[in-house]
Write a protein that holds these residues in place. Structure first.
Motif, short mmCIF file in Angstrom:
data_model
loop_
_atom_site.label_atom_id
_atom_site.label_comp_id
_atom_site.label_asym_id
_atom_site.label_seq_id
_atom_site.Cartn_x
_atom_site.Cartn_y
_atom_site.Cartn_z
N ARG A 124 -37.37 9.00 48.78
CA ARG A 124 -36.65 8.98 50.05
C ARG A 124 -37.61 9.07 51.23
NH1 ARG A 124 -33.05 7.41 52.39
NH2 ARG A 124 -31.90 9.09 53.38
N ARG A 125 -38.46 10.12 51.21
CA ARG A 125 -39.27 10.42 52.40
C ARG A 125 -40.53 9.58 52.46
NH1 ARG A 125 -38.11 16.23 51.61
NH2 ARG A 125 -35.91 16.35 52.19
N SER B 218 -33.57 3.72 50.41
CA SER B 218 -32.21 4.16 50.67
C SER B 218 -31.83 5.22 49.63
CB SER B 218 -31.25 2.98 50.55
OG SER B 218 -31.18 2.56 49.21
N THR B 219 -30.80 6.01 49.94
CA THR B 219 -30.35 7.03 49.01
C THR B 219 -29.99 6.41 47.66
OG1 THR B 219 -29.34 8.02 50.95
CG2 THR B 219 -28.82 9.02 48.85
N ALA C 182 -33.22 5.33 45.83
CA ALA C 182 -33.99 6.50 45.41
C ALA C 182 -33.31 7.19 44.23
CB ALA C 182 -34.16 7.47 46.58
#
Lengths: 315, 100
Positions: free
Chosen positions: A81-82, A87-88, A91
């Motif tokens: 994610r980071r 995208s959620t 990920a």
């Protein structure tokens, strides 16, 4: 003796054939038949070995292995994610692929050890079965946080009625109930032919990887790096967990291999239904295109070395 | 011989969706269907059926216009955004209209 497992040369051959656009093609029905055979054979072998141990001796380590294994998708998700800015959905899906395990990587790891005469605990197959699905659930939960309408019934069905679990678990039960003596008449089919048929399967995987190589370009540099570092980190967790459980060198190696491996059969099928927004080219590209060959060629021998070193240091 | 027209709805999509789609179209009034394995290329790239995640199916339904319309509307809403899916409807002549 070469330091790698010769059976992976078939994977290399398949990849070369794919890259030069050879007309070589493994028919779909043969691929299906081979995967049924491999799953059943691995299950049976594990079941026969499991019959030698009291169940309680296996239950506690199994619980520890599953709990520690759950850390893999939970750690992978925030990184994807980071750092990866994915995208959620993507990920969560990729985290599920890396948390779950690859049966073929496990099979190659086992034959690598067998060739070196390195014994491993017979119940490693139980870990293989148990590690297959929790990460898929975690991945779906991560991918769909707060969202309603996850088709859980469908997802559960996809996972537990999927052929991987049915055949692995079924084989395990049959082997366990029948015991070594009961399975002996089947040895020549399931155990003697195992490596030859694994070679066929790897040939096909090589073809698939080569034909899907374009997906990797879409995946981007971050995912390529992730697909190498993630298995190394997960293998580290496997080495530590294996040592704490006082497994043999072979057992520690196989646990590291299991944690390092990424699913590319059960996970894609489950994620496609559970997290439709996730792009399958990314997760399959990373898991199959990079992590799978990496574990085959570099990972398994490395994890074995490290397991030897840790045992030596600990002794 | 009496000939009647019906709609032939063809859906080309990912094999992963097969079970769900069959349930959907039956709920929407289809009385039968035919599924064949398929491969090809579209906006989502090559679907060459070399292994399971890249396999396609072609699902054909013979039905009346209302049912075809209902299926198209529902499937477009549910699956077009996230799955490889192509649908088209043609008119065909059938011999036993009561079946469809």
């Amino acid at each position: 003796m070469p330091s790698f497992e010769p059976v992976i040369l078939f994977f290399v051959l398949g990849a070369i054939a794919g890259f030069v656009r050879s007309d070589l093609k493994i028919p779909g029905v043969l691929y299906e038949s081979l995967s049924i055979f491999l799953l059943l054979a691995i299950g049976l072998k594990g079941g026969v070995e499991l019959a030698r141990y009291p169940l309680l001796d296996v239950a506690l380590p199994a619980l520890a292995v599953v709990v520690a294994g759950a850390l893999i998708p939970l750690a992978a998700f925030p990184v994807l994610r980071r750092v990866g800015k994915l995208s959620t959905a993507d990920a969560g899906s990729i985290a599920a692929h890396y948390g779950s395990v690859s049966v073929v990587t496990f099979a190659v790891g086992s034959s690598y050890l067998a060739r070196l005469g390195e014994a491993a605990e017979g119940y490693m197959t139980v870990f293989l079965v148990l590690l297959e699905f929790p990460a898929l659930m975690i991945g779906v939960l991560l991918a769909r946080r707060g969202e309603r309408g996850t088709p859980w019934g469908q997802v559960m069905h996809e996972v537990f009625a999927g052929k991987s679990i049915v055949l692995l678990l079924g084989g395990l039960m049959i082997g366990w109930v029948a015991g070594p003596g009961g399975i002996a008449p089947l040895d020549s089919l399931f155990f003697d032919l195992f490596k030859g048929l694994l070679a066929f399967f790897l040939l096909e995987m090589g073809l698939v990887v080569a034909r899907r190589f374009g997906d990797l370009r879409r995946a981007g540099a971050f995912l390529v790096v992730f697909a190498v570092l993630m298995p190394l980190a997960a293998a580290g967790l496997g080495l530590i967990t294996g040592m704490l459980l006082e497994l043999s060198v072979g057992g520690v190696t196989l646990l590291a291999t299991l944690y390092a491996s990424a699913s590319y059969i059960a996970a894609p099928a489950a994620m496609r239904i559970a997290v439709p927004q996730a792009n399958p080219a990314l997760s399959i590209g990373a898991a199959l295109g990079i992590t799978f060959p990496f574990n085959l060629v570099v990972g398994i021998p490395l994890y074995h070395r490290l397991a030897q070193y840790l045992h030596h240091a600990g002794a | 011989m009496e000939l009647t027209t019906r709609k032939l709805l063809t859906i080309v999509t990912e094999a992963a969706l097969e079970d769900i789609l069959v349930r959907d179209i039956e709920n929407l009034g289809a009385r039968g269907y035919t599924i064949t394995d398929a491969r090809g290329k579209g906006s989502r790239g090559m679907r060459d059926a070399t292994w399971a995640p890249h396999a396609n199916i072609r699902l054909e339904v013979l039905c009346d216009a209302d049912t075809a319309d209902a299926i198209c509307t529902a499937l477009r809403e549910r699956y077009y955004d996230n799955y490889s899916m192509v649908m088209y409807v043609g008119e065909v002549v059938v011999l036993r209209p009561e079946k469809f």
